[in-house]
Design a protein around this motif. Structure first.
Motif, short mmCIF file in Angstrom:
data_model
loop_
_atom_site.label_atom_id
_atom_site.label_comp_id
_atom_site.label_asym_id
_atom_site.label_seq_id
_atom_site.Cartn_x
_atom_site.Cartn_y
_atom_site.Cartn_z
N LEU A 436 -54.34 -13.11 96.51
CA LEU A 436 -53.09 -12.40 96.29
C LEU A 436 -53.13 -11.01 96.92
O LEU A 436 -52.18 -10.59 97.59
CB LEU A 436 -52.82 -12.28 94.78
N SER A 437 -54.25 -10.29 96.75
CA SER A 437 -54.39 -8.96 97.35
C SER A 437 -54.44 -9.04 98.87
O SER A 437 -53.86 -8.22 99.57
CB SER A 437 -55.65 -8.26 96.82
N LEU A 438 -55.13 -10.06 99.37
CA LEU A 438 -55.22 -10.23 100.81
C LEU A 438 -53.85 -10.57 101.40
O LEU A 438 -53.49 -10.08 102.48
CB LEU A 438 -56.23 -11.35 101.14
N TYR A 439 -53.10 -11.39 100.71
CA TYR A 439 -51.74 -11.75 101.15
C TYR A 439 -50.87 -10.49 101.24
O TYR A 439 -50.15 -10.30 102.23
CB TYR A 439 -51.13 -12.76 100.18
N TYR A 440 -50.94 -9.65 100.22
CA TYR A 440 -50.16 -8.41 100.22
C TYR A 440 -50.57 -7.52 101.39
O TYR A 440 -49.73 -6.90 102.06
CB TYR A 440 -50.37 -7.67 98.89
N LEU A 441 -51.86 -7.48 101.65
CA LEU A 441 -52.39 -6.61 102.70
C LEU A 441 -51.92 -7.05 104.08
O LEU A 441 -51.42 -6.24 104.87
CB LEU A 441 -53.92 -6.64 102.61
N VAL A 442 -52.05 -8.35 104.38
CA VAL A 442 -51.74 -8.80 105.74
C VAL A 442 -50.24 -8.85 106.00
O VAL A 442 -49.81 -8.83 107.15
CB VAL A 442 -52.36 -10.19 106.01
N SER A 443 -49.43 -8.93 104.94
CA SER A 443 -47.98 -8.94 105.12
C SER A 443 -47.39 -7.54 105.18
O SER A 443 -46.19 -7.37 105.39
CB SER A 443 -47.32 -9.73 103.99
N SER A 450 -47.20 -12.36 111.15
CA SER A 450 -46.01 -13.20 111.10
C SER A 450 -45.93 -13.94 109.77
O SER A 450 -46.89 -14.62 109.36
CB SER A 450 -46.05 -14.22 112.25
N LEU A 451 -44.80 -13.81 109.09
CA LEU A 451 -44.65 -14.42 107.78
C LEU A 451 -44.69 -15.95 107.85
O LEU A 451 -45.17 -16.62 106.93
CB LEU A 451 -43.35 -13.96 107.12
N SER A 452 -44.21 -16.50 108.95
CA SER A 452 -44.26 -17.96 109.09
C SER A 452 -45.70 -18.44 109.23
O SER A 452 -46.11 -19.43 108.61
CB SER A 452 -43.43 -18.40 110.30
N LEU A 456 -48.03 -20.63 106.53
CA LEU A 456 -48.79 -21.84 106.84
C LEU A 456 -50.22 -21.75 106.30
O LEU A 456 -50.74 -22.70 105.71
CB LEU A 456 -48.82 -22.07 108.36
N CYS A 457 -50.84 -20.61 106.53
CA CYS A 457 -52.22 -20.41 106.06
C CYS A 457 -52.29 -20.44 104.53
O CYS A 457 -53.20 -21.05 103.96
CB CYS A 457 -52.77 -19.09 106.59
N ALA A 458 -51.35 -19.75 103.89
CA ALA A 458 -51.35 -19.69 102.43
C ALA A 458 -51.10 -21.08 101.83
O ALA A 458 -51.73 -21.46 100.83
CB ALA A 458 -50.29 -18.70 101.95
N HIS A 459 -50.20 -21.84 102.45
CA HIS A 459 -49.89 -23.18 101.96
C HIS A 459 -51.12 -24.10 102.09
O HIS A 459 -51.43 -24.87 101.17
CB HIS A 459 -48.72 -23.76 102.75
N TYR A 460 -51.81 -23.99 103.22
CA TYR A 460 -53.01 -24.79 103.42
C TYR A 460 -54.09 -24.41 102.40
O TYR A 460 -54.74 -25.30 101.81
CB TYR A 460 -53.55 -24.58 104.84
N ALA A 461 -54.27 -23.10 102.18
CA ALA A 461 -55.28 -22.63 101.22
C ALA A 461 -54.99 -23.13 99.81
O ALA A 461 -55.89 -23.55 99.08
CB ALA A 461 -55.33 -21.10 101.24
N LYS A 462 -53.71 -23.16 99.46
CA LYS A 462 -53.33 -23.59 98.12
C LYS A 462 -53.57 -25.09 97.95
O LYS A 462 -54.08 -25.54 96.91
CB LYS A 462 -51.87 -23.24 97.85
N ARG A 463 -53.19 -25.88 98.97
CA ARG A 463 -53.36 -27.33 98.88
C ARG A 463 -54.83 -27.73 98.81
O ARG A 463 -55.20 -28.68 98.12
CB ARG A 463 -52.70 -28.01 100.09
N ALA A 467 -59.87 -20.10 99.15
CA ALA A 467 -59.44 -18.71 99.26
C ALA A 467 -58.82 -18.48 100.63
O ALA A 467 -59.27 -19.06 101.64
CB ALA A 467 -60.62 -17.77 99.05
N LEU A 468 -57.81 -17.65 100.70
CA LEU A 468 -57.14 -17.35 101.96
C LEU A 468 -58.12 -16.74 102.96
O LEU A 468 -58.03 -16.99 104.17
CB LEU A 468 -55.97 -16.40 101.69
N TYR A 469 -59.07 -15.97 102.46
CA TYR A 469 -60.08 -15.33 103.31
C TYR A 469 -60.90 -16.38 104.05
O TYR A 469 -61.19 -16.24 105.25
CB TYR A 469 -60.98 -14.45 102.43
N LEU A 470 -61.28 -17.46 103.36
CA LEU A 470 -62.06 -18.53 103.99
C LEU A 470 -61.25 -19.28 105.04
O LEU A 470 -61.77 -19.67 106.09
CB LEU A 470 -62.56 -19.50 102.92
#
Length: 500
Positions: A436-443, A450-452, A456-463, A467-470
């Protein structure tokens, strides 16, 4: 003398010129209660009833103490600079520093802020005998809650020993009823808290530190345990005055009651209808306790209001009746209905809306319409909200109507964009799995990924429950993310490099 009493009404003069003994001043909003306190200080000095160092005036906030000091400076002759006017915490701090060795403290002791207290607790976390309140999955989860509880215990004048006795009584009670599992769990929890409270106080003392609550709690303990020191201050302070008495907590009242000593020259002014700090431990019941403890106190009710029209005062009085029968007016059988000097005035209107946004939109339209008549200007309007966060919908509505505005509230340090950015960056560095913190930082505007592509990265990480970092670190090895453009990949590489 004429200057001191100039402009005061009959009730105010009666309160100001009270010579000796306990005095309770019940003063509603806008009746000049702070004026009465400051004029009384000046009158006591002018009459020769006390010297400047023999008067103690206490209030609840630094702002109120500063205002009181300024008013007294105007009233008394030049050079009267050693009057004790301060908040309860500042007064307690001064007592402790003047008697630090007796209190077992270093005279240069440090007062911890709430965040510093939390850091201190965290550094010593595994020195506490905790189980329930130190879960393995998140050992620091209850630190803030425990510190708040310790602070509240001090507000209520509950010592670690008294808390421990309470917990032991619960354990004994649960032992007599082994089938009562909820009581058994409560007893275990309370025993943990009691031991942590005692350990917390010991650790602070060991390192020469005190927290905010200890400033007056330890001062009260000092006066109770050392009769010689208590006698010294009782003889020094011939008159004690407390403003905004309804905002004091139980321990603060015990402190001023002790100091009043045999002379009992204590003046308190307050109004339970204005008790707004109950969440911090303020006890409006102190007004009732004062009457019980000082049964011979003279009571003065100041009801002439200099601020509002009678229509507004009557509306407020009708509204506050909903707090009956718990109000001081009912319990003490007095009349607190305020009398306005201004009899004219428009009645209070109540407009009801179904949502916050609808309310804000209609308020903005109302202001726009009234200014449009040409009789009023935008600076003639003020919008009051319960908290700073509630103002956002109104600010947006004003912007939509092109209405200029000025926000006088302080949104707080942690609400500033650059501070939130720093906090999220530090969280991502400390815990790369904090997606969540990383998402806030990169956006943010710093990286502007790019939000799109980020989506994509966040959706893949969640599925994949990663972690988004990995995901960022293995971007080239993930076929599902091959469509991410080169610019985004370059920004992701910069982000990873910055976090290392």
């Amino acid at each position: 003398m004429n200057k001191i009493l100039e402009g005061l009404n009959k009730e105010q003069i009666e309160a100001v010129t009270h010579r000796a003994g306990p005095l309770l001043i019940i003063a509603g909003a806008g009746t000049g209660k702070t004026t009465v306190i400051t004029r009384r200080i000046a009158w006591l000095l002018a009459e020769g009833l006390a010297k400047t160092g023999e008067i103690l005036a206490l209030t609840f906030t630094d702002k109120a103490a500063g205002e009181m000091q300024e008013r007294v400076d105007i009233l008394v002759p030049y050079g009267y600079t050693d009057i004790w006017i301060s908040t309860f915490h500042a007064f307690g701090d001064r007592l402790l520093r003047e008697n630090a060795l007796v209190a077992g403290l270093n005279p240069d002791f440090k007062v911890l802020t709430r965040p510093e207290a939390a850091v201190f607790f965290r550094e010593h976390l595994f020195e506490f005998d905790l189980s329930y309140y130190r879960p393995l999955a998140d050992p620091t989860r209850f630190i803030e809650a425990l510190i708040s509880l310790f602070s509240r215990a001090k507000d209520e004048d509950v010592s670690p020993q008294e808390y421990l006795e309470y917990a032991m009584a619960l354990i004994s009670k649960s032992g007599q009823d082994p089938q009562n599992l909820s009581l058994k769990e409560e007893a275990r929890q309370q025993m943990e808290v009691a031991r942590a409270y005692a350990q917390y106080q010991e650790l602070l003392a060991k390192e020469g530190l005190i927290d905010f609550g200890n400033q007056f709690y330890l001062a009260l303990k000092l006066l109770r345990e050392h009769p010689l020191i208590l006698k010294k201050y009782q003889e020094q302070f011939k008159y004690i005055l407390v403003d905004e008495f309804q905002d004091t907590n139980y321990a603060q009242y015990q402190l001023v009651k002790l100091l009043s000593g045999k002379t009992r020259n204590i003046t308190v002014t307050g109004d339970d209808d204005q008790c707004i700090y109950r969440f911090r431990g303020a006890a409006y019941s102190n007004l009732l306790n004062f009457i019980n403890d000082f049964s011979d106190a003279e009571e003065v009710s100041i009801v002439r209001n200099y601020r509002s029209s009678q229509a507004i005062l009557d509306s407020a009085y009708r509204l506050i009746q909903n707090n009956n029968p718990e109000r001081f007016e009912v319990k003490a059988n007095i009349d607190k209905r305020l009398i306005g000097l201004t009899k004219e005035g428009n009645p209070v209107q109540h407009l009801h809306f179904d949502t916050n946004s609808t309310e804000a939109d209609n308020v903005a339209k109302l202001i726009k319409g009234k200014v449009g008549t040409g009789n009023l200007k935008y600076r003639d309007f003020a919008i009051l909200v319960r908290s700073n966060s509630d103002a956002q919908s109104f600010l947006q509505a004003l912007n939509m109507q092109d209405i200029p505005w000025q926000f006088s509230g302080n949104q707080g340090l942690y609400s500033r964009e650059e501070v939130k950015l720093c906090i999220n960056f530090l969280r991502a560095v400390a815990n790369p799995s904090d997606s969540l913190s990383l998402y806030y930082l990169v956006s943010s505007k710093v990286y502007s990924l790019s939000l799109s592509d980020l989506g994509l990265c966040a959706h893949y990480a969640k599925r994949r429950n990663k972690a988004l970092y990995l995901v960022f670190g293995k971007l080239d090895n993930i076929p599902e993310l091959k469509d991410i453009n080169d610019e985004s990949k370059s920004k992701i590489e910069n982000i990873l490099a910055d976090l290392k």
